[in-house]
Scaffold this motif. Structure first.
Motif, short mmCIF file in Angstrom:
data_model
loop_
_atom_site.label_atom_id
_atom_site.label_comp_id
_atom_site.label_asym_id
_atom_site.label_seq_id
_atom_site.Cartn_x
_atom_site.Cartn_y
_atom_site.Cartn_z
N TYR A 173 1.11 -1.42 0.19
CA TYR A 173 0.03 -0.28 0.10
C TYR A 173 0.97 1.11 0.36
O TYR A 173 1.73 0.74 0.68
CB TYR A 173 -1.02 0.26 1.12
CG TYR A 173 -2.43 -1.08 0.79
CD1 TYR A 173 -2.68 -0.64 0.45
CD2 TYR A 173 -2.58 -2.39 1.61
CE1 TYR A 173 -4.15 -1.37 0.27
CE2 TYR A 173 -3.84 -3.18 1.79
CZ TYR A 173 -4.62 -2.22 0.74
OH TYR A 173 -5.78 -3.11 0.32
N ALA A 174 0.58 1.87 -0.91
CA ALA A 174 1.52 3.73 -1.07
C ALA A 174 -0.17 4.37 -1.25
O ALA A 174 -1.18 4.10 -1.74
CB ALA A 174 2.37 3.43 -1.89
N PRO A 175 0.14 6.14 -0.71
CA PRO A 175 -0.13 6.90 -0.88
C PRO A 175 -0.89 6.60 -2.76
O PRO A 175 -0.32 6.52 -3.68
CB PRO A 175 -0.09 8.21 -0.74
CG PRO A 175 1.34 7.81 0.01
CD PRO A 175 1.70 6.01 -0.38
N ALA A 191 -9.49 1.39 -7.28
CA ALA A 191 -8.54 1.09 -7.42
C ALA A 191 -8.02 1.38 -5.40
O ALA A 191 -7.03 0.99 -5.41
CB ALA A 191 -7.09 1.33 -8.05
N LEU A 192 -8.71 2.30 -5.32
CA LEU A 192 -8.46 2.87 -4.35
C LEU A 192 -8.86 2.93 -2.83
O LEU A 192 -9.98 1.80 -2.70
CB LEU A 192 -9.21 5.04 -3.62
CG LEU A 192 -8.68 5.71 -5.34
CD1 LEU A 192 -9.57 6.63 -5.09
CD2 LEU A 192 -7.34 5.66 -5.28
N ASP A 193 -8.36 2.53 -2.24
CA ASP A 193 -8.52 1.48 -0.36
C ASP A 193 -8.26 2.65 0.18
O ASP A 193 -6.87 2.59 1.29
CB ASP A 193 -7.41 1.01 -0.17
CG ASP A 193 -8.03 0.20 0.92
OD1 ASP A 193 -8.88 0.98 1.50
OD2 ASP A 193 -7.46 -1.44 1.28
N GLY A 194 -9.32 3.42 0.82
CA GLY A 194 -8.80 4.63 2.29
C GLY A 194 -7.65 5.61 1.68
O GLY A 194 -6.79 5.93 2.11
N GLY A 195 -7.75 6.14 0.36
CA GLY A 195 -6.70 7.18 0.36
C GLY A 195 -5.33 6.36 -0.74
O GLY A 195 -4.33 7.46 -1.16
N ARG A 196 -5.43 5.08 -0.43
CA ARG A 196 -4.21 4.06 -0.46
C ARG A 196 -3.79 3.97 -1.85
O ARG A 196 -5.77 2.84 -2.42
CB ARG A 196 -3.82 3.22 0.14
CG ARG A 196 -2.94 4.42 1.47
CD ARG A 196 -3.11 3.68 2.74
NE ARG A 196 -3.92 2.36 2.27
CZ ARG A 196 -4.55 1.68 3.26
NH1 ARG A 196 -2.53 0.18 4.35
NH2 ARG A 196 -4.60 0.37 3.29
#
Length: 181
Positions: free
Chosen positions: A32-34, A70-75
């Motif tokens: 996970y990354a921003p 593709a986003l998971d909480g902004g990641r």
């Protein structure tokens, strides 16, 4: 048997016991990354709770990240630059070096060699992709050969969690890594 490819401009910290390279084909390793960082790298989109790839996005824009969910909480699940090729796939990739169209073109592992493996990749969009530079006639010819040879090769994902992904490929990123906090 197989081959492990590791990017030279990444610091990746994780517990190696999280990895399993037992599935056929190619296995990408995600962390996970921003989301903003994902726009400059590859992003894996997997089916929830599985290793199954829904899409591989190469340097996607924010709207593409949203469109693929593709986003998971902004990641995002960023491509860490760590890629496993099983024995058969490693032989396939090695054999590509004998193809004069492929050998003559400056190719990128992530944008040119991984994209054809993702079922979600559109063939014509792949040929025309300019995320790593102009789609010259040599690049387009190489991509056509790659598409024919690589399409159908399985691509799965190993998700590292927890993990730390630090990219220092640009001068700014390198300076921040060695001189900043």
């Amino acid at each position: 048997p197989g081959a492990l490819v590791a990017s030279g401009d990444v610091l990746l910290v994780f517990d190696h016991l999280q990895l399993s390279f037992r599935r056929p084909g190619m296995t990408g390793v995600a962390a996970y990354a921003p989301a903003e960082m994902g726009t400059r790298h590859g992003v894996f989109v997997t089916e929830t709770g599985t290793h199954r790839l829904r899409a591989y996005l190469h340097k996607p824009g924010p709207e593409e990240l949203v469109a693929w969910d593709a986003l998971d909480g902004g990641r995002v699940q960023i491509d860490t630059g760590l890629v496993w090729l099983d024995g058969e796939t490693a032989r396939l990739f090695t054999g590509l070096a004998n193809n004069p169209l492929v050998a003559a073109a400056p190719l990128n592992l992530y944008g040119d060699l991984m994209l054809p493996l993702a079922a979600s990749t559109d063939e014509q969009a792949y040929y025309a992709d300019v995320s790593d530079g102009p789609a010259t006639s040599a690049i387009r010819a190489a991509r056509q050969a790659l598409w024919q040879r690589l399409r159908g090769t399985p691509l799965t994902v190993e998700q590292l969690q927890p993990a730390v992904f630090v990219h220092f490929g640009s001068s700014r990123e390198y300076h921040r890594m060695v001189a900043a906090d």
